[in-house]
Design a protein around this motif. Structure first.
Motif, PDB file in Angstrom:
ATOM      1  N   GLU A  55       0.825  -1.209   0.000  1.00  0.00           N
ATOM      2  CA  GLU A  55       0.000   0.000   0.000  1.00  0.00           C
ATOM      3  C   GLU A  55       0.862   1.263   0.000  1.00  0.00           C
ATOM      4  OE1 GLU A  55      -4.103  -1.777   1.936  1.00  0.00           O
ATOM      5  OE2 GLU A  55      -3.056  -0.175   2.996  1.00  0.00           O
ATOM      6  N   LEU A  56       1.995   1.234   0.700  1.00  0.00           N
ATOM      7  CA  LEU A  56       2.915   2.370   0.664  1.00  0.00           C
ATOM      8  C   LEU A  56       3.414   2.624  -0.756  1.00  0.00           C
ATOM      9  CD1 LEU A  56       5.185   1.913   3.827  1.00  0.00           C
ATOM     10  CD2 LEU A  56       3.707   3.847   3.347  1.00  0.00           C
ATOM     11  N   GLU A  57       3.712   1.564  -1.458  1.00  0.00           N
ATOM     12  CA  GLU A  57       4.180   1.700  -2.843  1.00  0.00           C
ATOM     13  C   GLU A  57       3.109   2.328  -3.727  1.00  0.00           C
ATOM     14  OE1 GLU A  57       7.202  -2.163  -2.588  1.00  0.00           O
ATOM     15  OE2 GLU A  57       5.172  -2.386  -3.396  1.00  0.00           O
ATOM     16  N   ARG A  58       1.872   1.928  -3.516  1.00  0.00           N
ATOM     17  CA  ARG A  58       0.775   2.503  -4.312  1.00  0.00           C
ATOM     18  C   ARG A  58       0.566   3.974  -3.972  1.00  0.00           C
ATOM     19  NH1 ARG A  58      -4.138  -1.637  -3.545  1.00  0.00           N
ATOM     20  NH2 ARG A  58      -5.197  -0.143  -4.938  1.00  0.00           N
ATOM     21  N   VAL A  59       0.591   4.305  -2.694  1.00  0.00           N
ATOM     22  CA  VAL A  59       0.376   5.691  -2.276  1.00  0.00           C
ATOM     23  C   VAL A  59       1.477   6.604  -2.797  1.00  0.00           C
ATOM     24  CG1 VAL A  59       0.303   7.240  -0.275  1.00  0.00           C
ATOM     25  CG2 VAL A  59      -0.990   5.101  -0.238  1.00  0.00           C
ATOM     26  N   HIS A  60       2.721   6.115  -2.810  1.00  0.00           N
ATOM     27  CA  HIS A  60       3.862   6.943  -3.202  1.00  0.00           C
ATOM     28  C   HIS A  60       4.238   6.795  -4.678  1.00  0.00           C
ATOM     29  CE1 HIS A  60       4.232   6.942   1.189  1.00  0.00           C
ATOM     30  NE2 HIS A  60       4.826   8.108   1.044  1.00  0.00           N
ATOM     31  N   GLY A  61       3.527   5.944  -5.420  1.00  0.00           N
ATOM     32  CA  GLY A  61       3.769   5.816  -6.851  1.00  0.00           C
ATOM     33  C   GLY A  61       5.105   5.193  -7.196  1.00  0.00           C
ATOM     34  N   ILE A  62       5.538   4.210  -6.411  1.00  0.00           N
ATOM     35  CA  ILE A  62       6.792   3.513  -6.704  1.00  0.00           C
ATOM     36  C   ILE A  62       6.487   2.068  -7.053  1.00  0.00           C
ATOM     37  CG2 ILE A  62       8.258   5.026  -5.337  1.00  0.00           C
ATOM     38  CD1 ILE A  62       8.026   3.223  -3.001  1.00  0.00           C
ATOM     39  N   LYS A  63       7.432   1.438  -7.734  1.00  0.00           N
ATOM     40  CA  LYS A  63       7.150   0.116  -8.301  1.00  0.00           C
ATOM     41  C   LYS A  63       6.958  -0.947  -7.221  1.00  0.00           C
ATOM     42  CE  LYS A  63      12.017  -1.141  -9.026  1.00  0.00           C
ATOM     43  NZ  LYS A  63      13.033  -1.512 -10.035  1.00  0.00           N
ATOM     44  N   ASN A  64       6.129  -1.913  -7.561  1.00  0.00           N
ATOM     45  CA  ASN A  64       5.816  -3.009  -6.654  1.00  0.00           C
ATOM     46  C   ASN A  64       7.084  -3.782  -6.305  1.00  0.00           C
ATOM     47  OD1 ASN A  64       4.587  -4.971  -5.189  1.00  0.00           O
ATOM     48  ND2 ASN A  64       3.180  -5.623  -6.778  1.00  0.00           N
ATOM     49  N   GLY A  65       7.300  -4.002  -5.025  1.00  0.00           N
ATOM     50  CA  GLY A  65       8.451  -4.755  -4.547  1.00  0.00           C
ATOM     51  C   GLY A  65       9.659  -3.912  -4.204  1.00  0.00           C
ATOM     52  N   TYR A  66       9.613  -2.609  -4.511  1.00  0.00           N
ATOM     53  CA  TYR A  66      10.771  -1.733  -4.257  1.00  0.00           C
ATOM     54  C   TYR A  66      11.112  -1.673  -2.769  1.00  0.00           C
ATOM     55  CZ  TYR A  66      13.573   2.537  -3.983  1.00  0.00           C
ATOM     56  OH  TYR A  66      14.562   3.447  -3.734  1.00  0.00           O
TER      57      TYR A  66
END
Length: 553
Positions: free
Chosen positions: A459-470
């Motif tokens: 969810e943090l990745e989605r909120v911040h617009g960074i790639k999945n698994g980063y």
């Protein structure tokens, strides 16, 4: 009318704080209420004026619970020479729902699992912060670089709300007059209109504990927050929008509207601070003082008049019983032993949450009103997830982003950025990756830790617009808590349901066993969920014990 915001400084003086309170009240067109607001939030002072400094000699007082309420009660009572025993369930940790977690031995990398901010109006807290000379810094609530991620749409949280109006409002079925109104103005319409409809002279009842309230306050006490928002004329679409943009408020929609009015009255929403190095420094300061034979904090109290405090940690209290000789017997278990020990006391101050008090044997029963309050007063479910990150993945070269939050309609709810730059030489930092309440707390808190942290990372990745698994290579460690599962606490904090202020506030506070058992804790205050509630009631209970010692001499 445009107002200049009062500049927050580190370690504000009493004058600084009062200026901030006055400024906030002035902005709200309530400056005439300054004296009432500050009076109701002041701590009790001058216990040695009630009884002489050694007049408590030979009086045994038991304090159940070693959180802020119990610590402050012991701190005040120790000034008059009573013998104090504190029973605390935790084996190693001190502070109750003040819980700082340190990820490193140097205690530079930390996050708050419990209390994390202090409004400047909360004078009971500031009294002890000043006394113990703790350092404080501004808690940053708003950050224009935070994100709002709602229904798959991600926008910067600009402070005037234009991004939200343009991109996110379209996802909700709003009335025409709501479509271009900033969402914070929608909240004001739903909450503040009703607040300002209260006759000015009656508003102080919002924070008072009375056996009977005015009809106006009783009628407001009957409403849930959703009732109030609906009654203000907001559409269902606007009510749903607000719950997404302010998920902590949305979590309380079916709780009492009176709780929102309490925070409005005390202007808790402006000018907040945190304790540098961790909020736990406050309960630790109390503890260290209580264990000191001759504490520096006691002015004009001779060493021979100060008794040592007996700290019984890893103790589970099982019963509170009234004896025929007007003593109160406490039953408790120590450590893993099944043996029940008993000890008699002249007075007891019970500071544990009602969710825990409910499990104790009480003989004879407290008054029927007290037993009903113990059984029915509502508690909030809350969980938090802290991430120790190898780098501040949420910032770019032009964005220091200290403090503030991002919000989402995902189960994580709110994400809080650190208010200061931790420095261990490797640019590591601690992020409050998820703070949520009630239903979202149940959804996330019920998961196994590995699954829970994986979901929060996603969810943090989605909120911040960074790639999945980063974040798999960024998150080095984590710490999580579900307050409903914490032994001896069983809930984050009290929060009235409709009608509960009128029904229970007076009886929750009232002493039992003919003024031999007293109560303290945020749950019997009218500042639920704040350290103010614990400290103000802890000092009040100490004074009530002193008054009864004097009366019975």
């Amino acid at each position: 009318m445009e107002f200049m915001r009062y500049k927050q400084v580190d370690n504000p003086t009493h004058e600084d704080r009062m200026n901030m309170v006055r400024q906030t009240l002035k902005e709200a067109d309530r400056e005439d209420e300054f004296l009432d607001v500050t009076r109701l939030l002041k701590p009790k002072k001058g216990i040695t004026k009630i009884i002489k400094k050694n007049e408590g000699r030979g009086i045994k007082v038991c304090i159940i619970g070693g959180g802020l309420a119990g610590l402050s009660a012991a701190f005040e009572l120790r000034k008059v020479g009573v013998d104090i025993t504190i029973y605390e369930m935790e084996k190693e940790r001190i502070g109750g729902r003040v819980y700082t977690h340190y990820f490193d031995k140097k205690k530079k990398l930390y996050g708050e699992l419990g209390a994390m901010r202090i409004p400047v109006s909360h004078e009971a807290v500031w009294h002890y912060i000043d006394l113990f000379k703790l350092n404080t810094k501004p808690f940053i609530e708003k950050n224009k670089n935070g994100y709002i991620y709602i229904r798959g749409k991600r926008e910067k949280n600009d402070l005037d709300g234009k991004n939200v109006i343009q991109k996110i409002y379209k996802q909700f079925n709003l009335k025409e007059d709501e479509k271009n109104k900033p969402w914070k103005d929608l909240i004001k319409k739903g909450v503040l209109e009703e607040f300002y409809n209260i006759e000015e002279g009656l508003r102080k009842e919002i924070l008072e504990i009375k056996k009977e309230y005015s009809n106006e306050i009783e009628n407001l006490d009957k409403l849930s927050i959703r009732d109030a928002l609906k009654g203000s004329g907001l559409s269902e679409g606007a009510i749903e929008l607000i719950s997404c943009l302010d998920p902590l408020l949305g979590s309380f929609y079916y709780n009492g509207f009176i709780e929102s009015l309490m925070e409005q009255y005390t202007v808790d929403y402006e000018y907040r601070y945190f304790i540098e190095g961790g909020m736990v420094k406050l309960p630790l300061a109390f503890y260290n003082s209580l264990m000191d034979k001759n504490p520096n904090e006691y002015r004009n109290v001779k060493e021979e008049n100060i008794n040592r405090v007996k700290w019984e940690n890893d103790c589970y209290v099982t019963s509170i019983c009234k004896e025929s000789d007007k003593k109160v017997s406490i039953g408790y278990k120590k450590g893993k032993s099944s043996k029940i020990n008993t000890e008699k006391f002249d007075y007891v101050i019970c500071t544990i949450p009602f969710t825990s008090l409910r499990t104790l044997e009480i003989k004879p029963m407290f008054s029927k009103e007290k037993m009903q309050a113990i059984k029915e007063i509502s508690y909030v479910k809350s969980q938090k997830v802290l991430f120790l990150c190898k780098e501040r993945f949420w910032k770019n070269q032009d964005d220091e982003r200290l403090g503030g939050s991002s919000v989402t309609d995902l189960v994580s709810s709110t994400i809080w950025y650190p208010n200061s730059k931790e420095n261990d030489g490797k640019s590591k930092s601690v992020l409050l990756a998820s703070y949520n309440l009630n239903n979202d707390s149940i959804s996330l808190g019920g998961m196994e830790n590995k699954l829970k942290t994986e979901m929060v990372k996603t969810e943090l990745e989605r909120v911040h617009g960074i790639k999945n698994g980063y974040l798999d290579k960024i998150v080095e460690s984590y710490k999580t808590i579900e307050w409903i599962n914490e032994p001896g606490i069983n809930g984050a904090f009290a929060h009235y349901m409709p009608n509960q202020k009128s029904l229970f506030s007076y009886y929750a506070k009232r002493p039992e066993f003919e003024n031999h058992v007293f109560f303290a804790g945020e749950h019997i205050s009218q500042t639920h969920g704040w350290m103010q509630g614990a400290l103000s009631t802890g000092t009040r209970a100490a004074y009530d014990v002193a008054l009864n010692i004097k009366k019975n001499k």
